[in-house]
Motif scaffolding. Sequence first.
Motif, PDB file in Angstrom:
ATOM      1  N   UNK A 100      34.869  49.458  36.632  1.00 46.32           N
ATOM      2  CA  UNK A 100      34.874  49.160  35.201  1.00 46.32           C
ATOM      3  C   UNK A 100      34.313  47.789  34.866  1.00 46.32           C
ATOM      4  N   UNK A 101      34.505  46.805  35.743  1.00 45.17           N
ATOM      5  CA  UNK A 101      34.100  45.444  35.406  1.00 45.17           C
ATOM      6  C   UNK A 101      33.631  44.694  36.646  1.00 45.17           C
ATOM      7  N   UNK A 102      32.463  44.083  36.512  1.00 46.46           N
ATOM      8  CA  UNK A 102      31.923  43.270  37.600  1.00 46.46           C
ATOM      9  C   UNK A 102      31.522  41.921  37.038  1.00 46.46           C
ATOM     10  N   UNK A 103      32.266  40.902  37.432  1.00 51.08           N
ATOM     11  CA  UNK A 103      32.012  39.556  36.937  1.00 51.08           C
ATOM     12  C   UNK A 103      31.065  38.824  37.895  1.00 51.08           C
ATOM     13  N   UNK A 142      27.826  49.275  29.605  1.00 48.88           N
ATOM     14  CA  UNK A 142      27.119  50.532  29.830  1.00 48.88           C
ATOM     15  C   UNK A 142      28.086  51.687  29.601  1.00 48.88           C
ATOM     16  N   UNK A 143      27.572  52.750  29.009  1.00 55.75           N
ATOM     17  CA  UNK A 143      28.362  53.969  28.850  1.00 55.75           C
ATOM     18  C   UNK A 143      28.062  54.890  30.028  1.00 55.75           C
ATOM     19  N   UNK A 144      29.106  55.231  30.760  1.00 57.72           N
ATOM     20  CA  UNK A 144      28.950  56.049  31.959  1.00 57.72           C
ATOM     21  C   UNK A 144      29.628  57.401  31.737  1.00 57.72           C
ATOM     22  N   UNK A 145      28.915  58.449  32.065  1.00 58.94           N
ATOM     23  CA  UNK A 145      29.490  59.797  31.975  1.00 58.94           C
ATOM     24  C   UNK A 145      29.816  60.279  33.380  1.00 58.94           C
ATOM     25  N   UNK A 193      18.080  38.999  42.977  1.00 57.27           N
ATOM     26  CA  UNK A 193      19.067  37.920  42.914  1.00 57.27           C
ATOM     27  C   UNK A 193      20.413  38.468  42.457  1.00 57.27           C
ATOM     28  N   UNK A 194      21.108  39.096  43.389  1.00 59.02           N
ATOM     29  CA  UNK A 194      22.442  39.593  43.133  1.00 59.02           C
ATOM     30  C   UNK A 194      22.519  41.078  42.841  1.00 59.02           C
ATOM     31  N   UNK A 195      21.588  41.588  42.053  1.00 60.94           N
ATOM     32  CA  UNK A 195      21.548  43.018  41.743  1.00 60.94           C
ATOM     33  C   UNK A 195      20.103  43.475  41.712  1.00 60.94           C
ATOM     34  N   UNK A 196      19.911  44.780  41.888  1.00 65.84           N
ATOM     35  CA  UNK A 196      18.556  45.310  41.951  1.00 65.84           C
ATOM     36  C   UNK A 196      17.784  45.138  40.640  1.00 65.84           C
ATOM     37  N   UNK A 223      31.498  47.133  32.322  1.00 68.25           N
ATOM     38  CA  UNK A 223      31.010  45.815  31.941  1.00 68.25           C
ATOM     39  C   UNK A 223      30.413  45.097  33.151  1.00 68.25           C
ATOM     40  N   UNK A 224      29.276  44.430  32.919  1.00 69.17           N
ATOM     41  CA  UNK A 224      28.569  43.704  33.975  1.00 69.17           C
ATOM     42  C   UNK A 224      28.204  42.315  33.460  1.00 69.17           C
ATOM     43  N   UNK A 225      28.507  41.275  34.244  1.00 67.29           N
ATOM     44  CA  UNK A 225      28.154  39.916  33.854  1.00 67.29           C
ATOM     45  C   UNK A 225      26.851  39.479  34.517  1.00 67.29           C
ATOM     46  N   UNK A 226      26.059  38.719  33.769  1.00 69.25           N
ATOM     47  CA  UNK A 226      24.806  38.163  34.268  1.00 69.25           C
ATOM     48  C   UNK A 226      24.690  36.703  33.839  1.00 69.25           C
ATOM     49  N   UNK A 227      23.944  35.924  34.619  1.00 70.68           N
ATOM     50  CA  UNK A 227      23.615  34.546  34.251  1.00 70.68           C
ATOM     51  C   UNK A 227      22.172  34.553  33.738  1.00 70.68           C
ATOM     52  N   UNK A 228      21.972  34.048  32.519  1.00 71.54           N
ATOM     53  CA  UNK A 228      20.645  34.036  31.916  1.00 71.54           C
ATOM     54  C   UNK A 228      19.965  32.679  32.119  1.00 71.54           C
ATOM     55  N   UNK A 229      18.672  32.714  32.462  1.00 70.90           N
ATOM     56  CA  UNK A 229      17.820  31.522  32.498  1.00 70.90           C
ATOM     57  C   UNK A 229      18.398  30.387  33.332  1.00 70.90           C
ATOM     58  N   UNK A 230      18.942  30.712  34.495  1.00 73.25           N
ATOM     59  CA  UNK A 230      19.520  29.691  35.371  1.00 73.25           C
ATOM     60  C   UNK A 230      18.542  29.332  36.491  1.00 73.25           C
TER      61      UNK A 230
END
Length: 241
Positions: free
Chosen positions: A22-25, A75-78, A129-132, A92-99
């Motif tokens: 459900x959640x990945x920080x 994201x909505x997952x079925x 960088x962390x995810x595909x 829910x997925x967390x990302x770092x922007x413009x780092x």
Amino acid sequence: MKTATIRLTAPLQSYGNQASFNQRTSDKYPSKSAVIGIIAAALGYRRDDARILQLNNLLFAVRIEQSGNMMTEFQTVEYQKSSTKTARKLTYREFIQDAVFMVAIGSDNDHEIEKIVSALKHPKFQLYLGRRSNPPAGPLMIETYDEENPLQVLEKLSWQAESWYQKRLRAPKFLTRIIADAELNPENNITMIKDKVGSFNQKNRYYQYRPVIIKKKIELDNLEYKSSTDLKTDLDYWSFV
């Protein structure tokens, strides 16, 4: 001792500190396990390759150049709830922007570092960088240094943030921090974090604890700073810490 620095930047990066459906920080900086994953992909190692564990022996440090902003995507997952019914849920997925981060890896085996540098410049598998969904923003910028360990290199290295970021700060100095393997400076306070690779195998992925030190108040010159005595927003420092 031979050390290589790797500049990691992309529109999005993510370095998971928790993993659930459900959640990945995300942590605010690259983990050692994530960098080992990048190196293993460049070398062409598959997830169950025993050679991956040897990469844990690399000395490691990371410095935060440009902290970026945290973004949460949903994201909505079925999924199949039963043989006759489906259901939907939000994840829910967390990302770092413009780092921007500077990673340093080191070893007494010069050949090993040279092999890794060559692989990163000519990777066997796609790097991310962390995810595909997070490929690097172009070819990785890599430099090598002799006779200094990763912590020593990052303590001396000039500020590597983007030019626009340095100009925006309007301060002559930038304060940041370095997270490094504890053995690089055992006199500092030691913290245990869970990012030593145990296995990347998707059926049995796990991580172990390793000791680190966190050096705060690393002072870097802002070469883009232009003094303005009548600019009230000028500060002596701008700090990430």
